[in-house]
Design an enzyme around this catalytic site. Structure first.
Site, PDB file in Angstrom:
ATOM      1  CB  CYS A 173      51.763  44.355  29.823  1.00 36.54           C
ATOM      2  SG  CYS A 173      50.596  45.330  30.808  1.00 36.54           S
ATOM      3  CB  CYS A 182      52.958  46.539  34.670  1.00 34.43           C
ATOM      4  SG  CYS A 182      52.690  44.862  34.106  1.00 34.43           S
ATOM      5  CB  CYS A 205      48.936  47.644  32.753  1.00 32.59           C
ATOM      6  SG  CYS A 205      49.258  46.390  34.003  1.00 32.59           S
ATOM      7  CE  LYS A 218      46.378  40.659  34.206  1.00 31.14           C
ATOM      8  NZ  LYS A 218      47.585  41.258  33.622  1.00 31.14           N
ATOM      9  NE  ARG A 269      50.225  42.764  40.448  1.00 32.44           N
ATOM     10  CZ  ARG A 269      49.031  43.191  40.835  1.00 32.44           C
ATOM     11  NH1 ARG A 269      48.899  43.762  42.020  1.00 32.44           N
ATOM     12  NH2 ARG A 269      47.982  43.050  40.049  1.00 32.44           N
ATOM     13  NE  ARG A 281      48.928  45.198  37.673  1.00 36.78           N
ATOM     14  CZ  ARG A 281      50.053  45.912  37.723  1.00 36.78           C
ATOM     15  NH1 ARG A 281      50.005  47.222  37.560  1.00 36.78           N
ATOM     16  NH2 ARG A 281      51.216  45.328  37.944  1.00 36.78           N
ATOM     17  CD  GLU A 336      36.760  43.354  29.062  1.00 37.63           C
ATOM     18  OE1 GLU A 336      37.298  43.375  27.938  1.00 37.63           O
ATOM     19  OE2 GLU A 336      36.918  44.261  29.892  1.00 37.63           O
ATOM     20  CE  LYS A 340      47.598  36.838  34.632  1.00 39.28           C
ATOM     21  NZ  LYS A 340      48.542  37.711  33.997  1.00 39.28           N
ATOM     22  CB  SER A 347      52.619  33.939  40.334  1.00 42.21           C
ATOM     23  OG  SER A 347      51.782  35.036  40.643  1.00 42.21           O
TER      24      SER A 347
HETATM   25  C1  PBG Z   1      50.426  42.341  34.209  1.00 39.95           C
HETATM   26  C2  PBG Z   1      50.554  40.869  34.412  1.00 39.95           C
HETATM   27  C3  PBG Z   1      50.131  40.175  35.533  1.00 39.95           C
HETATM   28  C4  PBG Z   1      50.489  38.868  35.376  1.00 39.95           C
HETATM   29  C5  PBG Z   1      51.079  38.767  34.134  1.00 39.95           C
HETATM   30  N1  PBG Z   1      51.125  40.024  33.552  1.00 39.95           N
HETATM   31  C6  PBG Z   1      49.325  40.550  36.673  1.00 39.95           C
HETATM   32  C7  PBG Z   1      49.375  41.863  37.271  1.00 39.95           C
HETATM   33  O1  PBG Z   1      50.427  42.295  37.778  1.00 39.95           O
HETATM   34  O2  PBG Z   1      48.329  42.512  37.293  1.00 39.95           O
HETATM   35  C8  PBG Z   1      50.254  37.818  36.423  1.00 39.95           C
HETATM   36  C9  PBG Z   1      50.872  36.539  36.206  1.00 39.95           C
HETATM   37  C10 PBG Z   1      50.938  35.688  37.393  1.00 39.95           C
HETATM   38  O3  PBG Z   1      50.539  36.034  38.527  1.00 39.95           O
HETATM   39  O4  PBG Z   1      51.401  34.578  37.201  1.00 39.95           O
HETATM   40  N2  PBG Z   1      50.323  42.740  32.899  1.00 39.95           N
HETATM   41 ZN    ZN Z   2      50.713  44.964  32.979  1.00 46.61          ZN
END
Ligand code: PBG
Ligand code: ZN
Length: 326
Positions: free
Chosen positions: A121, A123, A131, A196, A206, A218, A234, A249, A275
């Site tokens: 990604c 971001c 992203c 996602k 984040r 997003r 999807e 996710k 997270s």
């Molecule tokens: C973005 C990304 C995210 C997570 C992993 N890669 C989410 C986001 O910021 O939209 C989240 C992982 C987590 O919360 O554990 N590409």
């Molecule tokens: Zn991202």
């Protein structure tokens, strides 16, 4: 047959009977551990992530040491997230052959037998934290695909077993598959973040990797939480485009989505206990409101819903304490 002849409690009588009759089991192989590697962080100075108690940002060397320690505990796979020193508009450090992820992958493949998965990604690498590539405050889909392909290819060149695009642009699986194949990486596996959702459960992550978008949100690329038909669509598109493994996710708030996708498509499914799910449970345990048994219960629910693989920050704790039974 009914009560009193039928008695459901008969099969719950002892721990041994409950154990042999468990319909769902968690195995060490089910777990994927997400790791955060920070470029130019000094060795021996891992940084605690305050929003995710018990999780750290590691230097490259420390990450390799930690991965080896976890491999000895029975871990099979890791998911690598990089934190680069430099960010720019396009996120160009994401496809640097000497970038933090690429260097980490090379070391892990040389020094461990772990299955190495990389998050693909932009971001963490873009100055704006989105992203994708931005024009007039809009995230431009098709131009972003070129960047994502370059990232995935650089990870494959470094030796990644699996690349996992998490951006949610349309057509990225096809773009990545074509580029990998053209360059001789036809056996690099793609695990797509197929469903996602635009979830508030990502907040601690984040904070952990400094990837919050600096304007907007997003929601124009990640999915709308009320939708499940869209998740099936999807998933279908990603399979058609060449995804080998599909991911859902977050996990706990989307168990129905895991189940629906698993029932509809007979492909391996991964679920990401994100997270916020981790931190919420940790906070409850640390406050004394919950016991550690909720860790097992949350993970077994993800497996029961149909996930073959579980990405979770609880993986080390789970393996260390052998939490395979309730
Ligand atoms: C973005 C990304 C995210 C997570 C992993 N890669 C989410 C986001 O910021 O939209 C989240 C992982 C987590 O919360 O554990 N590409
Ligand atoms: Zn991202």
């Amino acid at each position: 047959m009914q009560f009193p002849t039928t008695r459901m409690r008969r099969l719950r009588k002892t721990p041994q009977i409950r154990k042999i009759l468990s319909e769902t089991k968690l195995n060490p192989e089910n777990f994927i551990y997400p790791m955060f590697i920070k470029e130019n962080l000094k060795d021996g100075q891992k940084e605690h992530i305050d929003t995710m108690p018990g999780q750290y940002r590691y230097s490259l060397n420390d990450a390799v040491d930690e991965a080896k320690r976890l491999e000895n505990l029975g871990l099979s796979s890791v998911l690598i997230f990089g934190m680069p020193e430099n960010k720019d508009e396009e996120g160009s450090s994401a496809w640097d052959k000497k970038g933090i992820v690429q260097n980490t992958v090379r070391r892990l493949k040389e020094e461990t037998d772990l299955v190495v998965i990389t998050d693909v990604c932009l971001c963490q690498y873009t100055s704006h934290g989105h992203c994708g590539i931005i024009k007039d405050e809009k995230i431009i889909n098709d131009e972003t695909l070129e960047c994502l392909s370059k990232i995935a290819l650089s990870h494959a060149e470094a030796g990644a077993d699996i690349v996992a695009p998490s951006d949610m642009m349309d057509g990225r699986i096809d773009a990545i598959r074509v580029d990998l194949d053209l360059n001789g990486y036809d056996d690099t596996i793609i695990m797509s973040y197929a469903a996602k959702y635009a979830s508030a459960f990502y907040a601690p992550f984040r904070e952990a990797v400094c990837s919050a978008p600096c304007f907007g949100d997003r929601k124009t690329y990640q999915m709308n939480p009320p939708n499940i038909n869209e998740a099936l669509k999807e998933a279908e598109l990603d399979i058609i485009e060449g995804a080998d493994i599909l991911m859902v996710k977050p996990a706990i708030a989307y168990l129905d989505v895991i189940k629906a996708i698993k029932e509809e498509f007979k492909v391996p499914i991964a679920a990401y206990q994100v997270s916020g799910e981790y931190s919420m449970i940790k906070a409850g345990i640390n406050a004394g409101y919950l016991t550690e048994d909720v860790i097992y219960e949350s993970l077994i629910s993800i497996k029961r819903a149909g996930a073959d693989l579980i990405i979770s920050h609880f993986a080390p704790e789970f393996l260390k304490h052998n939490m395979f039974e309730y």
